[in-house]
Design a protein around this motif. Structure first.
Motif, mmCIF file in Angstrom:
data_model
loop_
_atom_site.group_PDB
_atom_site.id
_atom_site.type_symbol
_atom_site.label_atom_id
_atom_site.label_comp_id
_atom_site.label_asym_id
_atom_site.label_seq_id
_atom_site.Cartn_x
_atom_site.Cartn_y
_atom_site.Cartn_z
ATOM 1 N N SER A 1 24.391 -27.717 18.163
ATOM 2 C CA SER A 1 25.732 -27.797 18.762
ATOM 3 C C SER A 1 25.745 -27.253 20.193
ATOM 4 C CB SER A 1 26.753 -27.039 17.905
ATOM 5 O OG SER A 1 26.516 -25.642 17.969
ATOM 6 N N LYS A 2 24.739 -26.445 20.534
ATOM 7 C CA LYS A 2 24.637 -25.871 21.886
ATOM 8 C C LYS A 2 23.661 -26.678 22.756
ATOM 9 C CE LYS A 2 26.914 -22.193 20.311
ATOM 10 N NZ LYS A 2 28.311 -21.897 20.720
ATOM 11 N N THR A 3 23.115 -27.781 22.201
ATOM 12 C CA THR A 3 22.061 -28.541 22.880
ATOM 13 C C THR A 3 22.598 -29.870 23.399
ATOM 14 O OG1 THR A 3 20.428 -27.557 21.386
ATOM 15 C CG2 THR A 3 19.729 -29.509 22.607
ATOM 16 N N VAL A 4 22.245 -30.199 24.648
ATOM 17 C CA VAL A 4 22.704 -31.451 25.267
ATOM 18 C C VAL A 4 21.562 -32.448 25.416
ATOM 19 C CG1 VAL A 4 23.768 -32.473 27.328
ATOM 20 C CG2 VAL A 4 24.543 -30.220 26.501
ATOM 21 N N ALA A 5 20.423 -32.004 25.934
ATOM 22 C CA ALA A 5 19.296 -32.904 26.231
ATOM 23 C C ALA A 5 18.736 -33.543 24.959
ATOM 24 C CB ALA A 5 18.198 -32.125 26.948
ATOM 25 N N VAL A 6 18.460 -34.851 25.028
ATOM 26 C CA VAL A 6 17.937 -35.598 23.877
ATOM 27 C C VAL A 6 16.580 -35.043 23.440
ATOM 28 C CG1 VAL A 6 17.115 -37.865 23.074
ATOM 29 C CG2 VAL A 6 19.185 -37.711 24.447
ATOM 30 N N GLY A 7 15.725 -34.719 24.406
ATOM 31 C CA GLY A 7 14.395 -34.190 24.083
ATOM 32 C C GLY A 7 14.472 -32.899 23.296
ATOM 33 N N GLN A 8 15.382 -32.023 23.695
ATOM 34 C CA GLN A 8 15.544 -30.746 22.987
ATOM 35 C C GLN A 8 16.126 -30.964 21.584
ATOM 36 O OE1 GLN A 8 17.914 -28.496 25.831
ATOM 37 N NE2 GLN A 8 16.090 -27.510 26.655
ATOM 38 N N LYS A 9 17.026 -31.933 21.468
ATOM 39 C CA LYS A 9 17.574 -32.269 20.136
ATOM 40 C C LYS A 9 16.465 -32.788 19.226
ATOM 41 C CE LYS A 9 22.421 -33.262 21.229
ATOM 42 N NZ LYS A 9 23.491 -34.271 21.229
ATOM 43 N N MET A 10 15.557 -33.587 19.832
ATOM 44 C CA MET A 10 14.426 -34.113 19.062
ATOM 45 C C MET A 10 13.535 -32.987 18.561
ATOM 46 S SD MET A 10 14.016 -37.220 18.256
ATOM 47 C CE MET A 10 12.400 -36.797 17.712
ATOM 48 N N ASP A 11 13.311 -31.980 19.412
ATOM 49 C CA ASP A 11 12.476 -30.844 19.007
ATOM 50 C C ASP A 11 13.079 -30.131 17.796
ATOM 51 O OD1 ASP A 11 10.645 -31.367 20.986
ATOM 52 O OD2 ASP A 11 11.533 -29.963 22.424
ATOM 53 N N LEU A 12 14.413 -30.040 17.759
ATOM 54 C CA LEU A 12 15.097 -29.425 16.606
ATOM 55 C C LEU A 12 14.873 -30.260 15.349
ATOM 56 C CD1 LEU A 12 18.495 -28.350 18.230
ATOM 57 C CD2 LEU A 12 16.483 -26.938 17.829
ATOM 58 N N VAL A 13 14.853 -31.585 15.517
ATOM 59 C CA VAL A 13 14.589 -32.471 14.367
ATOM 60 C C VAL A 13 13.160 -32.253 13.865
ATOM 61 C CG1 VAL A 13 14.421 -34.868 13.564
ATOM 62 C CG2 VAL A 13 16.270 -34.212 15.103
ATOM 63 N N PHE A 14 12.208 -32.064 14.783
ATOM 64 C CA PHE A 14 10.822 -31.815 14.370
ATOM 65 C C PHE A 14 10.705 -30.500 13.588
ATOM 66 C CE2 PHE A 14 9.491 -34.744 17.938
ATOM 67 C CZ PHE A 14 8.973 -35.718 17.103
ATOM 68 N N TYR A 15 11.462 -29.470 14.006
ATOM 69 C CA TYR A 15 11.464 -28.218 13.249
ATOM 70 C C TYR A 15 12.009 -28.446 11.838
ATOM 71 C CZ TYR A 15 10.642 -25.713 17.671
ATOM 72 O OH TYR A 15 10.115 -25.257 18.854
ATOM 73 N N THR A 16 13.064 -29.267 11.761
ATOM 74 C CA THR A 16 13.662 -29.587 10.451
ATOM 75 C C THR A 16 12.660 -30.360 9.588
ATOM 76 O OG1 THR A 16 15.817 -29.739 11.547
ATOM 77 C CG2 THR A 16 15.681 -30.602 9.312
ATOM 78 N N LEU A 17 11.934 -31.284 10.209
ATOM 79 C CA LEU A 17 10.919 -32.050 9.479
ATOM 80 C C LEU A 17 9.814 -31.140 8.957
ATOM 81 C CD1 LEU A 17 10.659 -35.235 11.729
ATOM 82 C CD2 LEU A 17 11.209 -35.228 9.296
ATOM 83 N N GLN A 18 9.423 -30.160 9.764
ATOM 84 C CA GLN A 18 8.396 -29.216 9.308
ATOM 85 C C GLN A 18 8.887 -28.435 8.092
ATOM 86 O OE1 GLN A 18 6.887 -26.820 12.635
ATOM 87 N NE2 GLN A 18 7.093 -28.611 13.943
ATOM 88 N N LEU A 19 10.151 -28.042 8.134
ATOM 89 C CA LEU A 19 10.746 -27.380 6.959
ATOM 90 C C LEU A 19 10.698 -28.302 5.747
ATOM 91 C CD1 LEU A 19 13.943 -25.608 8.353
ATOM 92 C CD2 LEU A 19 12.172 -24.503 6.992
ATOM 93 N N GLY A 20 11.048 -29.570 5.974
ATOM 94 C CA GLY A 20 11.037 -30.554 4.885
ATOM 95 C C GLY A 20 9.669 -30.690 4.252
ATOM 96 N N PHE A 21 8.618 -30.753 5.085
ATOM 97 C CA PHE A 21 7.263 -30.895 4.549
ATOM 98 C C PHE A 21 6.774 -29.600 3.900
ATOM 99 C CE2 PHE A 21 6.900 -34.637 7.428
ATOM 100 C CZ PHE A 21 6.547 -35.558 6.452
ATOM 101 N N PHE A 22 7.210 -28.467 4.435
ATOM 102 C CA PHE A 22 6.825 -27.194 3.837
ATOM 103 C C PHE A 22 7.325 -27.112 2.395
ATOM 104 C CE2 PHE A 22 7.140 -22.671 2.910
ATOM 105 C CZ PHE A 22 5.993 -22.153 3.469
ATOM 106 N N TYR A 23 8.571 -27.533 2.193
ATOM 107 C CA TYR A 23 9.180 -27.452 0.854
ATOM 108 C C TYR A 23 9.125 -28.781 0.093
ATOM 109 C CZ TYR A 23 10.904 -22.916 2.369
ATOM 110 O OH TYR A 23 10.974 -21.628 2.814
ATOM 111 N N MET A 24 8.475 -29.794 0.689
ATOM 112 C CA MET A 24 8.392 -31.144 0.095
ATOM 113 C C MET A 24 9.793 -31.636 -0.304
ATOM 114 S SD MET A 24 5.253 -32.040 0.383
ATOM 115 C CE MET A 24 4.335 -33.063 -0.745
ATOM 116 N N ASP A 25 10.737 -31.466 0.619
ATOM 117 C CA ASP A 25 12.118 -31.907 0.422
ATOM 118 C C ASP A 25 12.256 -33.297 1.044
ATOM 119 O OD1 ASP A 25 14.845 -32.401 0.527
ATOM 120 O OD2 ASP A 25 15.388 -30.334 1.028
ATOM 121 N N PHE A 26 12.020 -34.337 0.235
ATOM 122 C CA PHE A 26 11.961 -35.697 0.765
ATOM 123 C C PHE A 26 13.315 -36.214 1.250
ATOM 124 C CE2 PHE A 26 8.131 -35.872 -2.100
ATOM 125 C CZ PHE A 26 7.223 -35.848 -1.053
ATOM 126 N N ASP A 27 14.392 -35.723 0.663
ATOM 127 C CA ASP A 27 15.721 -36.122 1.114
ATOM 128 C C ASP A 27 15.948 -35.615 2.544
ATOM 129 O OD1 ASP A 27 18.354 -37.266 0.693
ATOM 130 O OD2 ASP A 27 19.101 -35.201 0.642
#
Length: 384
Positions: free
Chosen positions: A124-150
């Motif tokens: 919510s504090k992020t404007v740049a698309v690249g920085q938003k993408m980096d947040l998505v990559f962190y979320t994806l890493q969390l997903g793979f860590f916990y094998m949360d496919f949803d």
């Protein structure tokens, strides 16, 4: 292993997988427990430690747990002070960085829910698309860590929507590897192979796995997904694969003996690879499926050259008994995986491959009938 970055210690999560695996020897599990406990202590991973205690993976040490909780509480207090200071005295960029630091802290200690919550605040504090993408990559890493496919699936869709707004090639290429790993983990080997092959020359996602492991996944998914010509062009002769494949036990023999129709060495190499596949956290759930698919590929390739062949000749080619081949082929024929029939009396296999031209003709007729029906329905509506 970098303790500071939120790469979620994907070697560490591999240790956790092996600790829970029935095929890992007890003496090896003792060593793995020590490794896991050392990492948990170093990074104050109290939330994860409590989970591992409840699952009887690690023993409870109340002193260590209390110490970790105290450190976490102290660190959160400092992070909140930095956020408050940034909001009062600094600009939007500093506010975002302060919130991001808190997100990365929750990721580091293994608190999934708080990490996801804080990542949303940071977004919510992020404007740049690249920085938003980096947040998505962190979320994806969390997903793979916990094998949360949803969570992984939603994050991949979100990343693709972000790319419609812009985004650089480096991040787009990284996303291909993440999506390829998701496809492989959910048994979509064809799409996984395509995505991995697209990323061979641009691979930078070392936070997921080393390049050797990436090549291992690329070869395994490609073998059961590509036709013979594509396999030669994209995998067998690929310079990126050739430079690495020799470092991975049995993989070069596995690939080349299949392509060269050397079936005895192929099965020997495959036997050597089965343990690696079984002990891989992403491939383990699909172990039996992969075993069936690879045997379908190799049997189909052998039978492709013959109108008929004796069962004895096939058994010798594969270095197995006639009884084994007879039983194997019976199962695959019954499951319609192989187009042939067994003449038990003569001891012969007769192939009955479907005529490709005839199949195409039938498909064209079917589609034509469907189109005519749609046109007739449309004409009736127009007449009204």
């Amino acid at each position: 292993m970098d303790r500071g970055l939120p790469n979620l210690h994907l070697e560490f999560v591999k240790y956790l997988f092996l600790l829970r695996h029935l095929d890992v020897q007890d003496i090896e599990k003792v060593r793995l427990k020590e490794e896991v406990f050392a990492i948990v202590k170093t990074d104050d991973m109290a939330p994860l430690y409590e989970t591992l205690i409840s699952e009887s993976v690690l023993e409870k040490d109340q002193g260590v747990l209390d110490s970790m909780r105290a450190k976490i509480e102290d660190e959160i207090k400092k992070l909140d002070e930095k956020i408050a200071d940034a909001e009062e005295n600094l600009g939007e960029s500093e506010v975002r960085e302060a919130h991001l630091a808190k997100s990365l802290f929750f990721i580091r200690i293994g608190d999934k829910e708080k990490a996801l919550e804080q990542l949303k605040v940071t977004e919510s504090k992020t404007v740049a698309v690249g920085q938003k993408m980096d947040l998505v990559f962190y979320t994806l890493q969390l997903g793979f860590f916990y094998m949360d496919f949803d969570l992984i699936s939603k994050s991949i869709d979100k990343a693709k929507n972000l790319f419609e707004e812009g985004g650089d090639w480096e991040r787009k290429n990284r996303l291909k590897v993440y999506e390829g790993l998701y496809c492989m983990s959910t048994r979509n080997f064809k799409k996984a192979a395509d995505l991995f092959l697209d990323s061979i020359s641009t691979f930078t996602t070392y936070e997921l796995f080393p390049y050797d492991t990436f090549i291992f996944y690329t070869v395994l998914t490609s073998i059961i997904s590509l036709d013979r010509v594509s396999l030669k062009q994209k995998v067998v002769d690929a310079p990126e694969i050739l430079t690495v494949i020799g470092k991975i036990p049995h993989l070069s023999e596995f690939l080349n003996s299949l392509y060269d129709c050397q079936y005895k060495p192929f099965f020997l190499a495959f036997a050597g690879l089965t343990e690696q596949i079984k002990l891989d956290r992403y491939l383990h759930p699909h172990f039996r499926y992969y075993m069936r698919e690879i045997r379908t590929v190799v049997y189909s390739q052998f039978l492709e050259s013959y109108k008929s062949v004796t069962i004895d000749a096939m058994a010798k080619a594969f270095g197995v008994t006639v009884e084994f081949i007879d039983l194997e082929l019976s199962r695959f024929i019954a499951a319609r995986k192989l187009h042939c029939k067994i003449d038990k009396v003569a001891g012969v296999l007769e192939t009955n491959r479907p005529d490709a031209k005839n199949a195409l003709y039938q498909a064209t007729i079917k589609q034509g009938d469907f189109l005519l029906n749609r046109i007739q329905k449309l004409s009736r509506v127009i007449d009204l």
